[in-house]
Design a protein around this motif. Structure first.
Motif: not given
Length: 259
Positions: A61-89
């Motif tokens: 996730f250090t690589i994948y999470g960084t990549y996904e968040i950097s591409r969508n950092r302005d889409d806060i709902p998407y980032v929040n959902k991504l963070v929650g999914s990574i935490y769930g994993a």
């Protein structure tokens, strides 16, 4: 030039790198002198276990999470959902890592240190939920530097305060667990302060995230097995002296590598 985000991030990471080098070099000679060869071997063995467990819980996730968040950092709902999914994993991965640490904890003479393994597991849990990848993605390196430097200084201070003789060897791992808990609390507080949050994930999204990040996981696991697993093998088939000597050399090597 100094107001540019790249410059600020580089300076922040520079301070963090200094801490990564100096803190181990300060603690290493103190530990080898106070806990003795057998005690230091236990410390080295535990940290090797923690390192491998961290690679499992990080899962790329250090690589994948960084990549996904950097591409969508302005889409806060998407980032929040991504963070929650990574935490769930990470909940699933933490359970697997804790099981692995427990199983190895029953091997050989280190099996007598079950209370230390408990604190090692606590540190793994706390370290797993430090969203370093989030701050990399939104380019807030100063936040990463803040909680990582603070946690390392807490660890060093606890070692110097509570470790005075070989019977205090458990306090080394307790100190690390305390430092990681503090790092976890600060990092998640800073995540919310940046205007983001953690959205409760669905099981489907958790499985999807695990599938997308697995490629990064195998490469990181291979590198970790090549390094940290050496200590585990020595601890199982070798003597405490060999583990301690290898641990000292490995710490010096890593310090030189960091420079």
């Amino acid at each position: 030039m100094f107001n540019h985000s790249v410059t600020k991030n580089a300076i922040a990471l520079g301070f963090m790198q200094v801490a990564n080098v100096l803190v181990p070099l300060m603690v290493l000679p103190y530990l080898t002198r106070t806990v003795g060869i057998d005690g230091f071997a236990i410390v080295v063995f535990m940290f090797a276990m923690i390192q491998i467990a961290f690679v499992i819980t990080d899962y790329g996730f250090t690589i994948y999470g960084t990549y996904e968040i950097s591409r969508n950092r302005d889409d806060i709902p998407y980032v929040n959902k991504l963070v929650g999914s990574i935490y769930g994993a990470k909940v699933i991965l933490v359970l697997l890592a804790a099981l692995g640490v427990s199983l190895v904890g029953g091997v050989g003479e280190y099996g007598q240190q079950k209370h230390i393994f408990l604190f090692a597991i606590i540190s793994v849990i706390a370290q797993a939920f430090q969203p370093i990848w989030f701050f990399h993605g939104v380019e807030r390196m100063k936040n990463v530097t803040a909680f990582m430097v603070i946690s390392k200084l807490v660890y060093a201070c606890c070692v110097f305060i509570f470790v005075h003789n070989p019977s205090d060897v458990a306090w080394v791992i307790i100190a690390w667990a305390i430092s990681q808990i503090i790092g976890c609390l600060i990092s998640n507080y800073l995540l919310y302060r940046e205007g983001y949050s953690i959205t409760r994930p669905s099981f489907k999204n958790v499985l999807c995230i695990l599938g997308k990040a697995k490629g990064y996981f195998w490469s990181r696991l291979a590198a970790s097995v090549f390094t940290s697993a050496n200590v585990i093998v020595l601890g199982v088939v070798g003597s405490t002296v060999s583990v301690a000597l290898y641990g000292v050399c490995d710490q010096l090597y890593k310090a030189g590598q960091s420079f």
